[in-house]
Scaffold this motif. Structure first.
Motif, PDB file in Angstrom:
ATOM      1  N   ASP A 164      15.789  38.642 -36.685  1.00 22.15           N
ATOM      2  CA  ASP A 164      15.731  37.607 -37.781  1.00 22.15           C
ATOM      3  C   ASP A 164      14.293  36.989 -37.585  1.00 22.15           C
ATOM      4  O   ASP A 164      14.097  36.442 -36.407  1.00 22.15           O
ATOM      5  CB  ASP A 164      16.788  36.369 -37.413  1.00 22.15           C
ATOM      6  CG  ASP A 164      16.686  35.364 -38.187  1.00 22.15           C
ATOM      7  OD1 ASP A 164      16.919  35.496 -39.436  1.00 22.15           O
ATOM      8  OD2 ASP A 164      16.388  34.365 -37.717  1.00 22.15           O
ATOM      9  N   ARG A 165      13.654  37.105 -38.418  1.00 20.67           N
ATOM     10  CA  ARG A 165      11.972  36.609 -38.515  1.00 20.67           C
ATOM     11  C   ARG A 165      12.070  35.226 -38.147  1.00 20.67           C
ATOM     12  O   ARG A 165      10.906  34.774 -37.280  1.00 20.67           O
ATOM     13  CB  ARG A 165      11.448  37.115 -39.884  1.00 20.67           C
ATOM     14  CG  ARG A 165      11.252  38.326 -39.881  1.00 20.67           C
ATOM     15  CD  ARG A 165      10.447  38.812 -41.261  1.00 20.67           C
ATOM     16  NE  ARG A 165       9.045  38.305 -41.214  1.00 20.67           N
ATOM     17  CZ  ARG A 165       8.494  38.040 -42.363  1.00 20.67           C
ATOM     18  NH1 ARG A 165       9.114  38.374 -43.468  1.00 20.67           N
ATOM     19  NH2 ARG A 165       7.147  37.740 -42.344  1.00 20.67           N
ATOM     20  N   ALA A 166      12.944  34.477 -38.557  1.00 22.10           N
ATOM     21  CA  ALA A 166      12.787  32.854 -38.510  1.00 22.10           C
ATOM     22  C   ALA A 166      13.147  32.727 -36.981  1.00 22.10           C
ATOM     23  O   ALA A 166      12.421  31.845 -36.251  1.00 22.10           O
ATOM     24  CB  ALA A 166      13.977  32.203 -39.460  1.00 22.10           C
ATOM     25  N   SER A 167      14.149  33.555 -36.248  1.00 21.17           N
ATOM     26  CA  SER A 167      14.341  33.365 -34.926  1.00 21.17           C
ATOM     27  C   SER A 167      13.062  33.614 -34.235  1.00 21.17           C
ATOM     28  O   SER A 167      12.725  33.083 -33.038  1.00 21.17           O
ATOM     29  CB  SER A 167      15.421  34.012 -34.541  1.00 21.17           C
ATOM     30  OG  SER A 167      16.674  33.559 -35.207  1.00 21.17           O
ATOM     31  N   ALA A 168      12.463  34.759 -34.492  1.00 21.21           N
ATOM     32  CA  ALA A 168      11.256  35.276 -33.781  1.00 21.21           C
ATOM     33  C   ALA A 168      10.321  34.159 -33.785  1.00 21.21           C
ATOM     34  O   ALA A 168       9.494  34.012 -32.735  1.00 21.21           O
ATOM     35  CB  ALA A 168      10.792  36.643 -34.413  1.00 21.21           C
ATOM     36  N   TRP A 169       9.953  33.532 -34.849  1.00 25.74           N
ATOM     37  CA  TRP A 169       8.887  32.689 -34.905  1.00 25.74           C
ATOM     38  C   TRP A 169       9.038  31.266 -34.190  1.00 25.74           C
ATOM     39  O   TRP A 169       8.398  30.532 -33.652  1.00 25.74           O
ATOM     40  CB  TRP A 169       8.492  32.299 -36.488  1.00 25.74           C
ATOM     41  CG  TRP A 169       7.613  33.328 -37.205  1.00 25.74           C
ATOM     42  CD1 TRP A 169       7.907  34.230 -37.789  1.00 25.74           C
ATOM     43  CD2 TRP A 169       6.091  33.258 -36.862  1.00 25.74           C
ATOM     44  NE1 TRP A 169       6.636  34.935 -38.224  1.00 25.74           N
ATOM     45  CE2 TRP A 169       5.586  34.353 -37.620  1.00 25.74           C
ATOM     46  CE3 TRP A 169       5.374  32.322 -36.327  1.00 25.74           C
ATOM     47  CZ2 TRP A 169       4.188  34.417 -37.735  1.00 25.74           C
ATOM     48  CZ3 TRP A 169       3.921  32.441 -36.426  1.00 25.74           C
ATOM     49  CH2 TRP A 169       3.501  33.590 -37.148  1.00 25.74           C
ATOM     50  N   ALA A 170      10.518  31.087 -34.213  1.00 28.25           N
ATOM     51  CA  ALA A 170      10.910  29.920 -33.543  1.00 28.25           C
ATOM     52  C   ALA A 170      10.572  30.013 -32.012  1.00 28.25           C
ATOM     53  O   ALA A 170      10.168  29.050 -31.483  1.00 28.25           O
ATOM     54  CB  ALA A 170      12.258  29.291 -33.845  1.00 28.25           C
ATOM     55  N   ILE A 171      11.204  30.913 -31.760  1.00 29.81           N
ATOM     56  CA  ILE A 171      11.003  31.255 -30.030  1.00 29.81           C
ATOM     57  C   ILE A 171       9.338  31.701 -29.803  1.00 29.81           C
ATOM     58  O   ILE A 171       9.266  30.934 -28.809  1.00 29.81           O
ATOM     59  CB  ILE A 171      11.941  32.559 -29.915  1.00 29.81           C
ATOM     60  CG1 ILE A 171      13.259  32.273 -30.086  1.00 29.81           C
ATOM     61  CG2 ILE A 171      11.480  32.920 -28.388  1.00 29.81           C
ATOM     62  CD1 ILE A 171      14.094  33.550 -30.113  1.00 29.81           C
ATOM     63  N   ARG A 172       8.748  32.169 -30.399  1.00 30.43           N
ATOM     64  CA  ARG A 172       7.503  32.752 -29.976  1.00 30.43           C
ATOM     65  C   ARG A 172       6.692  31.186 -30.222  1.00 30.43           C
ATOM     66  O   ARG A 172       5.914  31.201 -29.158  1.00 30.43           O
ATOM     67  CB  ARG A 172       6.737  33.733 -30.905  1.00 30.43           C
ATOM     68  CG  ARG A 172       7.555  35.040 -30.537  1.00 30.43           C
ATOM     69  CD  ARG A 172       7.328  36.159 -31.662  1.00 30.43           C
ATOM     70  NE  ARG A 172       7.911  37.319 -31.453  1.00 30.43           N
ATOM     71  CZ  ARG A 172       8.010  38.353 -32.131  1.00 30.43           C
ATOM     72  NH1 ARG A 172       7.629  38.148 -33.695  1.00 30.43           N
ATOM     73  NH2 ARG A 172       8.725  39.414 -31.856  1.00 30.43           N
ATOM     74  N   SER A 173       6.749  30.591 -31.215  1.00 32.47           N
ATOM     75  CA  SER A 173       5.889  29.468 -31.486  1.00 32.47           C
ATOM     76  C   SER A 173       6.319  28.277 -30.431  1.00 32.47           C
ATOM     77  O   SER A 173       5.466  27.795 -30.052  1.00 32.47           O
ATOM     78  CB  SER A 173       6.120  28.646 -32.845  1.00 32.47           C
ATOM     79  OG  SER A 173       5.812  29.612 -33.732  1.00 32.47           O
ATOM     80  N   GLY A 174       7.567  28.525 -29.919  1.00 35.73           N
ATOM     81  CA  GLY A 174       8.083  27.394 -29.099  1.00 35.73           C
ATOM     82  C   GLY A 174       7.327  27.555 -27.600  1.00 35.73           C
ATOM     83  O   GLY A 174       6.978  26.860 -26.855  1.00 35.73           O
ATOM     84  N   VAL A 175       7.248  28.845 -27.401  1.00 41.36           N
ATOM     85  CA  VAL A 175       6.729  29.355 -26.054  1.00 41.36           C
ATOM     86  C   VAL A 175       5.169  29.252 -25.909  1.00 41.36           C
ATOM     87  O   VAL A 175       4.892  28.768 -24.867  1.00 41.36           O
ATOM     88  CB  VAL A 175       7.447  30.556 -25.581  1.00 41.36           C
ATOM     89  CG1 VAL A 175       6.439  31.722 -26.366  1.00 41.36           C
ATOM     90  CG2 VAL A 175       7.227  30.904 -23.939  1.00 41.36           C
ATOM     91  N   PHE A 176       4.540  29.354 -26.907  1.00 38.88           N
ATOM     92  CA  PHE A 176       3.246  29.291 -26.870  1.00 38.88           C
ATOM     93  C   PHE A 176       2.802  27.759 -27.060  1.00 38.88           C
ATOM     94  O   PHE A 176       1.770  27.387 -26.314  1.00 38.88           O
ATOM     95  CB  PHE A 176       2.482  29.901 -27.841  1.00 38.88           C
ATOM     96  CG  PHE A 176       2.231  31.490 -27.822  1.00 38.88           C
ATOM     97  CD1 PHE A 176       1.531  32.029 -26.751  1.00 38.88           C
ATOM     98  CD2 PHE A 176       3.056  32.676 -28.281  1.00 38.88           C
ATOM     99  CE1 PHE A 176       1.464  33.339 -26.483  1.00 38.88           C
ATOM    100  CE2 PHE A 176       3.113  34.020 -27.958  1.00 38.88           C
ATOM    101  CZ  PHE A 176       2.329  34.317 -26.822  1.00 38.88           C
ATOM    102  N   LEU A 177       3.417  26.905 -27.666  1.00 38.42           N
ATOM    103  CA  LEU A 177       3.024  25.597 -27.638  1.00 38.42           C
ATOM    104  C   LEU A 177       3.551  25.103 -26.336  1.00 38.42           C
ATOM    105  O   LEU A 177       2.986  24.014 -25.904  1.00 38.42           O
ATOM    106  CB  LEU A 177       4.121  24.860 -29.143  1.00 38.42           C
ATOM    107  CG  LEU A 177       3.400  24.918 -30.224  1.00 38.42           C
ATOM    108  CD1 LEU A 177       4.291  24.556 -31.087  1.00 38.42           C
ATOM    109  CD2 LEU A 177       2.320  24.185 -30.299  1.00 38.42           C
ATOM    110  N   ALA A 178       4.409  25.554 -25.803  1.00 37.37           N
ATOM    111  CA  ALA A 178       4.837  25.087 -24.384  1.00 37.37           C
ATOM    112  C   ALA A 178       3.747  25.385 -23.294  1.00 37.37           C
ATOM    113  O   ALA A 178       3.451  24.415 -22.485  1.00 37.37           O
ATOM    114  CB  ALA A 178       6.183  25.629 -23.894  1.00 37.37           C
TER     115      ALA A 178
END
Length: 319
Positions: free
Chosen positions: A142-156
């Protein structure tokens, strides 16, 4: 979502320990009336324990999504758990001693403990970076899941990096010219001393900038962006547009961009020595631009594309 028993065990155990520590620190807030740098002495371990609990659980879940480098991910997660545990232990030891844990150079022991804590933070950040890279390479359908997770970890990672800025001497400390003998080097606040008037619950300065704000905002993207997607998925049965995975992807992209913009805005505000609750005209104008761009992006994400339609089965459900 994977069953919680498959989550990264060391991080889950660490999260459980931090949940217990949150309760212990809460009791400390009630029974220990000591103050340190303008705040109740158990307030810092309480905030750190609560933050570590949700941070560790988010990483523990994300590690179940790896399709490559699982062993490397396991070790990276274990390193994050161990380094965080050491950091929390130092904070607690200093509370028991009645000493500040951060920026403390008053004695050789205090300086050694703060230096050790600095090493643990670097290791924690590096371990999280390894996990972020592995998640970037993972095949998440799921591309939405991929972006949510990756964006979240890099912003963290960006938010955690603010911690390194806090350890640098402030302009006032440099001007004093006694860095070799100073008891305190570094600060949370910008433009005012630590320990001044502050907001309830958070302890953030109300008279100057506070680097803990972007630190907090950035780090918790790790939980909030995946949670945003979870809300979209939960609402999908009731709102036809949200059933389209492309719409959810566009909304996640808008949310990720908005979150990054807000993080950058509060960094800029803090570095200018401006309290969060007393923004000037420039800050308000920037916030208005972020809000307008987010609203426009949300409208564009939800607007039906030409040539697309909801399948008849979905229309029946929607009606």
């Amino acid at each position: 979502m994977h069953h919680w028993r498959t989550w990264h065990r060391p991080l889950v155990l660490f999260a459980a320990a931090m949940a217990v520590m949150t309760v212990v620190s809460g009791v400390g807030l009630l029974v220990d009336d000591r103050m340190l740098v303008g705040a109740a002495i158990w307030f810092k371990p309480f905030k750190f324990a609560a933050s570590f609990t949700v941070y560790a659980l988010a990483l523990a879940w994300m590690l179940t999504l790896l399709t490559r480098g699982r062993r490397t991910g396991w070790w990276a997660g274990s390193v994050v758990a161990l380094s965080s545990l050491v950091e929390m232990a130092i904070i607690t030891v200093q509370v028991v001693r009645g000493k500040r844990s951060h920026f403390n150079h008053a004695t050789p022991l205090d300086e050694s403990l703060f230096s050790a804590m600095g090493v643990t933070v670097v290791i924690l950040w590096a371990g999280t970076l390894v996990i972020a890279i592995l998640l970037l390479r993972a095949r998440i359908e799921d591309r939405a899941s991929a972006w949510a997770i990756r964006s979240g970890v890099f912003l963290a990672l960006a938010g955690a990096g603010i911690g390194f800025v806090m350890t640098q001497p402030t302009k006032e400390q440099r001007a004093a010219g006694n860095l070799d003998t100073a008891d305190v080097i570094g600060a949370h606040a910008v433009g005012v001393p630590d320990g001044g008037p502050s907001m309830p619950l958070t302890g953030w300065s109300t008279t100057g900038g506070d680097l803990r704000i972007p630190h907090f905002v950035g780090m918790h993207a790790l939980q909030l962006l995946p949670l945003f997607l979870l809300v979209l998925v939960t609402l999908a049965p009731r709102f036809a547009r949200l059933r389209d995975p492309r719409v959810r992807l566009r909304l996640v992209l808008v949310a990720s961009g908005a979150y990054a913009a807000v993080t950058a805005l509060v960094i800029w505000q803090a570095l200018r020595g401006q309290p969060l609750i007393h923004p000037d005209g420039a800050t308000l104008a920037a916030a208005a631009l972020v809000l307008a761009a987010t609203a426009a992006g949300t409208y564009g994400a939800l607007r039906p594309r030409s040539g697309t339609h909801i399948p008849s089965a979905e229309k029946a459900v929607a009606s």
